[in-house]
Scaffold this active site. Sequence first.
Site, PDB file in Angstrom:
ATOM      1  N   GLU A   1     -13.568   4.016  -2.584  1.00  0.00           N
ATOM      2  CA  GLU A   1     -12.607   4.745  -3.444  1.00  0.00           C
ATOM      3  C   GLU A   1     -12.364   4.016  -4.775  1.00  0.00           C
ATOM      4  OE1 GLU A   1      -8.999   5.761  -1.398  1.00  0.00           O
ATOM      5  OE2 GLU A   1     -10.000   6.118   0.503  1.00  0.00           O
TER       6      GLU A   1
ATOM      7  N   GLU B   1      -6.224   2.954   6.577  1.00  0.00           N
ATOM      8  CA  GLU B   1      -5.017   2.189   6.208  1.00  0.00           C
ATOM      9  C   GLU B   1      -4.122   1.879   7.403  1.00  0.00           C
ATOM     10  OE1 GLU B   1      -3.290   4.327   2.868  1.00  0.00           O
ATOM     11  OE2 GLU B   1      -5.246   4.517   1.917  1.00  0.00           O
TER      12      GLU B   1
ATOM     13  N   ASP C   1     -11.579   2.752  -8.286  1.00  0.00           N
ATOM     14  CA  ASP C   1     -11.096   3.119  -9.607  1.00  0.00           C
ATOM     15  C   ASP C   1     -10.308   1.922 -10.148  1.00  0.00           C
ATOM     16  OD1 ASP C   1      -8.766   5.618  -8.245  1.00  0.00           O
ATOM     17  OD2 ASP C   1      -8.594   3.433  -8.238  1.00  0.00           O
TER      18      ASP C   1
ATOM     19  N   ASN D   1     -11.056   1.879   6.967  1.00  0.00           N
ATOM     20  CA  ASN D   1     -11.020   2.039   5.509  1.00  0.00           C
ATOM     21  C   ASN D   1      -9.650   1.619   4.999  1.00  0.00           C
ATOM     22  OD1 ASN D   1     -12.224   3.101   2.989  1.00  0.00           O
ATOM     23  ND2 ASN D   1     -10.683   4.712   3.145  1.00  0.00           N
TER      24      ASN D   1
ATOM     25  N   HIS E   1      -9.213   0.253  -5.065  1.00  0.00           N
ATOM     26  CA  HIS E   1      -8.256   0.737  -6.073  1.00  0.00           C
ATOM     27  C   HIS E   1      -7.704  -0.474  -6.825  1.00  0.00           C
ATOM     28  CE1 HIS E   1      -8.336   4.877  -4.756  1.00  0.00           C
ATOM     29  NE2 HIS E   1      -8.052   4.520  -3.521  1.00  0.00           N
TER      30      HIS E   1
HETATM   31  O1  G3I Z   1      -1.929  21.092  -1.906  1.00  0.00           O
HETATM   32  C1  G3I Z   1      -0.625  20.926  -2.502  1.00  0.00           C
HETATM   33  C2  G3I Z   1      -0.296  22.123  -3.389  1.00  0.00           C
HETATM   34  O2  G3I Z   1      -0.214  23.299  -2.579  1.00  0.00           O
HETATM   35  C3  G3I Z   1       1.019  21.876  -4.110  1.00  0.00           C
HETATM   36  O3  G3I Z   1       1.273  22.951  -4.998  1.00  0.00           O
HETATM   37  C4  G3I Z   1       0.917  20.547  -4.891  1.00  0.00           C
HETATM   38  C5  G3I Z   1       2.198  20.217  -5.634  1.00  0.00           C
HETATM   39  O4  G3I Z   1       3.110  19.700  -4.726  1.00  0.00           O
HETATM   40  O5  G3I Z   1       0.637  19.475  -3.957  1.00  0.00           O
HETATM   41  C6  G3I Z   1      -0.612  19.666  -3.334  1.00  0.00           C
HETATM   42  O6  G3I Z   1      -0.836  18.595  -2.435  1.00  0.00           O
HETATM   43  C7  G3I Z   1      -1.166  17.374  -3.104  1.00  0.00           C
HETATM   44  C8  G3I Z   1      -2.518  16.881  -2.558  1.00  0.00           C
HETATM   45  O7  G3I Z   1      -2.861  15.595  -3.115  1.00  0.00           O
HETATM   46  C9  G3I Z   1      -3.645  17.882  -2.891  1.00  0.00           C
HETATM   47  O8  G3I Z   1      -3.798  17.964  -4.273  1.00  0.00           O
HETATM   48  C10 G3I Z   1      -0.089  16.338  -2.752  1.00  0.00           C
HETATM   49  O9  G3I Z   1       1.114  16.711  -3.370  1.00  0.00           O
HETATM   50  C11 G3I Z   1      -0.517  14.962  -3.250  1.00  0.00           C
HETATM   51  O10 G3I Z   1       0.376  13.974  -2.765  1.00  0.00           O
HETATM   52  C12 G3I Z   1      -1.898  14.612  -2.725  1.00  0.00           C
HETATM   53  O11 G3I Z   1      -2.290  13.357  -3.301  1.00  0.00           O
HETATM   54  C13 G3I Z   1      -3.447  12.759  -2.714  1.00  0.00           C
HETATM   55  C14 G3I Z   1      -3.036  11.438  -2.065  1.00  0.00           C
HETATM   56  O12 G3I Z   1      -4.205  10.803  -1.510  1.00  0.00           O
HETATM   57  C15 G3I Z   1      -2.012  11.648  -0.985  1.00  0.00           C
HETATM   58  O13 G3I Z   1      -1.625  10.371  -0.492  1.00  0.00           O
HETATM   59  C16 G3I Z   1      -4.455  12.467  -3.810  1.00  0.00           C
HETATM   60  O14 G3I Z   1      -4.933  13.698  -4.368  1.00  0.00           O
HETATM   61  C17 G3I Z   1      -5.636  11.674  -3.261  1.00  0.00           C
HETATM   62  O15 G3I Z   1      -6.489  11.244  -4.325  1.00  0.00           O
HETATM   63  C18 G3I Z   1      -5.126  10.424  -2.534  1.00  0.00           C
HETATM   64  O16 G3I Z   1      -6.237   9.804  -1.970  1.00  0.00           O
HETATM   65  C19 G3I Z   1      -5.932   8.639  -1.172  1.00  0.00           C
HETATM   66  C20 G3I Z   1      -6.983   8.559  -0.092  1.00  0.00           C
HETATM   67  O17 G3I Z   1      -6.999   9.752   0.655  1.00  0.00           O
HETATM   68  C21 G3I Z   1      -6.752   7.336   0.780  1.00  0.00           C
HETATM   69  N1  G3I Z   1      -6.752   6.108  -0.039  1.00  0.00           N
HETATM   70  C22 G3I Z   1      -5.740   6.148  -1.116  1.00  0.00           C
HETATM   71  C23 G3I Z   1      -6.011   7.347  -2.021  1.00  0.00           C
HETATM   72  C24 G3I Z   1      -5.033   7.360  -3.180  1.00  0.00           C
HETATM   73  O18 G3I Z   1      -3.732   7.539  -2.711  1.00  0.00           O
END
Ligand code: G3I
Length: 366
Positions: free
Chosen positions: A283, A175, A285, A216, A252
């Site tokens: 990715e 990105e 969905d 990507n 997406h």
């Molecule tokens: O690990 C912490 C945990 O310790 C904490 O308790 C919890 C609650 O705050 O948060 C957890 O971290 C989260 C992390 O995912 C792991 O689950 C973050 O808050 C959350 O923001 C994060 O979201 C991820 C997101 O990227 C971040 O931008 C999504 O799971 C993930 O599916 C998403 O994936 C991205 C790709 O990497 C890039 N392309 C876009 C795609 C969707 O945004």
Amino acid sequence: MTMSRAPAVSVLVAALVLALDPIASNGSDSEAAPVAAGKGEGVTLRDLARGDHLLIGTAVDMAALASDATYKDRIATEFSSVTAENVMKWEAVEPQRGHPDYTLADQLVDFARQNDQQVRGHTLLWHNQLPAWLTSGVADGSITATDLREILREHIFELVGHFRGKVYQWDVANEVIDDSGNLRDTLWLQQLGPGYIADAFRWAHQADPRVKLYLNDYNVEGISAKSTAYVELIKQLRAERVPVDGMGIQGHLGVQYGFYPATAVAANMQRFLDLGLEVSVTEADVRMILPQDNAKLQAQAQGYSTLIMGCLLVKRCTSFTVWGYTDKYSWVPGFFSGQGAANLLDENFQAKPAYEQMRAVLMQKG
Ligand code: G3I
């Protein structure tokens, strides 16, 4: 080694597109064609895609993999590629500066080996999910631009080196262009200038000369200012002999936004192939505004269909990955309030029209 599809096959797939992709035939997705009924019960996506030399993958939520046997078993049987949804990101692998922790990432690589699957690496360099010590160090000036470039170099050599020979594609730079087609104004661009992208690819190639190195991004499914900016960026990188191998099209999508027809997706992909790259859908969905209903589910199926058909219409689309496969575990509800139901299977792991459509396309093609 990626086998290319025979040219004649594209003719068959073009016929398939017209047969199954109403967007291509009537230019709109309002009259979504009925989803082809599931045939060949029990044959998985990975089996159906094998004939096309196409890897079919999913992002993996490691907490769910550890706690939900149904989730784990279905990944093992349905997919030939896996991507760490989060555990290969910088915040996860180096929460403490200089102390890498690959525990969960190694578990995914082991799982993939046990299930004859390949691993997509995601992601070496992004503006999100960076470790706190890095972002705070840059913010307070304790990490200078010179320090930051060395920190990035070390991170890439360390992470790519750790998974050398175990990952087939790396999302090197994630990105890096905004929706207007400009380089995204991130900490990386601000501190290091535009050369950081070429640096990242060169370092990754030195760390593992065999892995395929990808850019990507999202919103690059069709021809747009953003996807065209990537074409121009790649031309520039290739002119500088930067080792960039592939363009990752995240995919997406949202039912409420409509979709590019498969032929438009393929035409866009072909632009990257014409530069000597391969492409992957990385990715996929298709979210919707809740509550779901049959019309939305049918439209969702066509959304997935445009991506898989676009991939099958070109010679070097090497992998197709969904960003999670069941509504039971999806990033969407947490990021888009009131939206969800974005995946191929529902929260009870039951097939949705989108899953049947994916099978139908792969079955017709195979
Ligand atoms: O690990 C912490 C945990 O310790 C904490 O308790 C919890 C609650 O705050 O948060 C957890 O971290 C989260 C992390 O995912 C792991 O689950 C973050 O808050 C959350 O923001 C994060 O979201 C991820 C997101 O990227 C971040 O931008 C999504 O799971 C993930 O599916 C998403 O994936 C991205 C790709 O990497 C890039 N392309 C876009 C795609 C969707 O945004």
